[in-house]
Scaffold this active site. Structure first.
Site, PDB file in Angstrom:
ATOM      1  N   HIS A  75      -4.798  14.963  -8.310  1.00 45.99           N
ATOM      2  CA  HIS A  75      -5.076  13.564  -8.645  1.00 45.99           C
ATOM      3  C   HIS A  75      -4.262  13.075  -9.841  1.00 45.99           C
ATOM      4  O   HIS A  75      -3.944  11.889  -9.926  1.00 45.99           O
ATOM      5  CB  HIS A  75      -6.570  13.383  -8.902  1.00 45.99           C
ATOM      6  N   ASP A 129      -2.015   9.788  -9.943  1.00 49.30           N
ATOM      7  CA  ASP A 129      -1.994   8.755 -10.986  1.00 49.30           C
ATOM      8  C   ASP A 129      -0.561   8.432 -11.404  1.00 49.30           C
ATOM      9  O   ASP A 129      -0.211   7.258 -11.613  1.00 49.30           O
ATOM     10  CB  ASP A 129      -2.781   9.226 -12.211  1.00 49.30           C
ATOM     11  N   ASP A 138       0.847  -1.190   0.000  1.00 52.71           N
ATOM     12  CA  ASP A 138       0.000   0.000   0.000  1.00 52.71           C
ATOM     13  C   ASP A 138       0.884   1.241   0.000  1.00 52.71           C
ATOM     14  O   ASP A 138       1.872   1.308   0.744  1.00 52.71           O
ATOM     15  CB  ASP A 138      -0.907  -0.015   1.234  1.00 52.71           C
ATOM     16  N   ASN A 156      -2.548  13.108  -3.139  1.00 54.07           N
ATOM     17  CA  ASN A 156      -3.602  13.651  -3.996  1.00 54.07           C
ATOM     18  C   ASN A 156      -3.985  15.068  -3.587  1.00 54.07           C
ATOM     19  O   ASN A 156      -4.187  15.951  -4.430  1.00 54.07           O
ATOM     20  CB  ASN A 156      -4.844  12.751  -3.942  1.00 54.07           C
ATOM     21  N   GLU A 202      -4.786   2.442  -4.147  1.00 57.39           N
ATOM     22  CA  GLU A 202      -3.333   2.538  -4.023  1.00 57.39           C
ATOM     23  C   GLU A 202      -2.747   1.235  -3.495  1.00 57.39           C
ATOM     24  O   GLU A 202      -1.641   1.215  -2.962  1.00 57.39           O
ATOM     25  CB  GLU A 202      -2.938   3.708  -3.105  1.00 57.39           C
TER      26      GLU A 202
END
Length: 276
Positions: free
Chosen positions: A146, A150, A133, A141, A176
């Site tokens: 965002h 990505d 994770d 973010n 994630e």
């Protein structure tokens, strides 16, 4: 009828329709057989009509005319029909395969998705499951946007794909969250491999939106072995991941450490989505 169908259908695989030369040979082969059947029917029908007195011309004239007109026409139509139908079937098959590929692929990272990951596991799978994770991903973010988030996911995916190679299995199974199956590997070796991945991700500089970002990951390891299915291993790896986050993040915890670390670092609350 089955014998006739078998005789009329030369052997060809679906993927062969992507090769024009093979398609042409197949079409000519099939059309020649169809033309022979058509010629036999022309002869039979002329002889039958002659016997019934329904033929207004010589039977041999009819056979010659039918042969000259019917056989070439059958050949041409057979080639055209076989080529068009074959190409259409191939296009539909390719479209179906592409749909299946997309349904099993995470479009952002390019990795297999959760569905593909679980379907890939066999009943006798052996190895170590790693759940990984990205730490504090929501903060990434919120701070960088965002699109930058990505880019972080893609960068982590690339590192894990490089680690997994062709033998091991890696997938993005959540926002994630990633999963790696170290096939036929002992826990100690999997722990070393997972730590190498963690260090590589931590050292990687990610360029996103004019910014440079560094991230870390936390992971949990659990065995998949005889008598223990994927669901049980996933649950153990998930607990180990939870403990890795609760005991400082940027670390790998295997299921053998659960009891000791849980005692030494009892988390007050379960990590929230915002904490990451």
């Amino acid at each position: 009828m089955n014998l006739l169908e078998h005789w009329l259908t030369p052997n060809i695989s679906l993927t062969d329709f992507n090769d024009r030369a093979i398609v042409l040979r197949y079409a000519l082969h099939l059309s020649a057989r169809m033309a022979l059947v058509a010629w036999v029917m022309i002869v039979f029908l002329h002889l039958l009509f002659h016997a019934l007195g329904l033929l207004p011309y010589s039977v041999w004239q009819g056979i010659v005319i039918g042969t000259v007109m019917g056989v070439p026409l059958t050949l041409v139509l057979g080639v055209l029909a076989t080529t068009v139908v074959g190409r259409s079937i191939t296009a539909l098959a390719d479209a179906r395969l592409e749909y299946l590929r997309q349904s099993r692929t995470d479009m952002l990272s390019g990795l297999p998705n959760r569905r593909a990951f679980t379907e890939e596991l066999t009943a006798d799978e052996r190895g170590v499951l790693l759940l990984l994770d990205i730490d504090r991903f929501k903060q990434i973010n919120d701070r960088y946007g965002h699109l930058a988030g990505d880019d972080v996911i893609v960068a982590v995916a690339h590192e894990l794909a490089r680690l997994a190679g062709d033998h091991h299995l890696v997938a993005r199974i959540g926002g994630e969250e990633f999963a790696v199956l170290f096939r036929d590997m002992a826990m100690q070796d999997a722990r070393l491999a997972a730590d190498r991945a963690r260090c590589a991700i931590e050292a990687r500089v990610i360029f996103a939106g004019g910014q440079t970002i560094r991230v870390s990951v936390s992971g949990g390891l659990a065995m998949i072995a005889t008598g223990r299915d994927y669901a049980a291993a996933y649950s153990a790896a998930d607990r180990a991941l939870y403990l890795a986050k609760g005991s400082g993040r940027n670390r790998i915890v295997d299921e053998g450490e659960l009891a000791a670390l849980a005692t030494a670092n009892p988390p007050a609350t379960e990590p929230s989505a915002q904490a990451g």
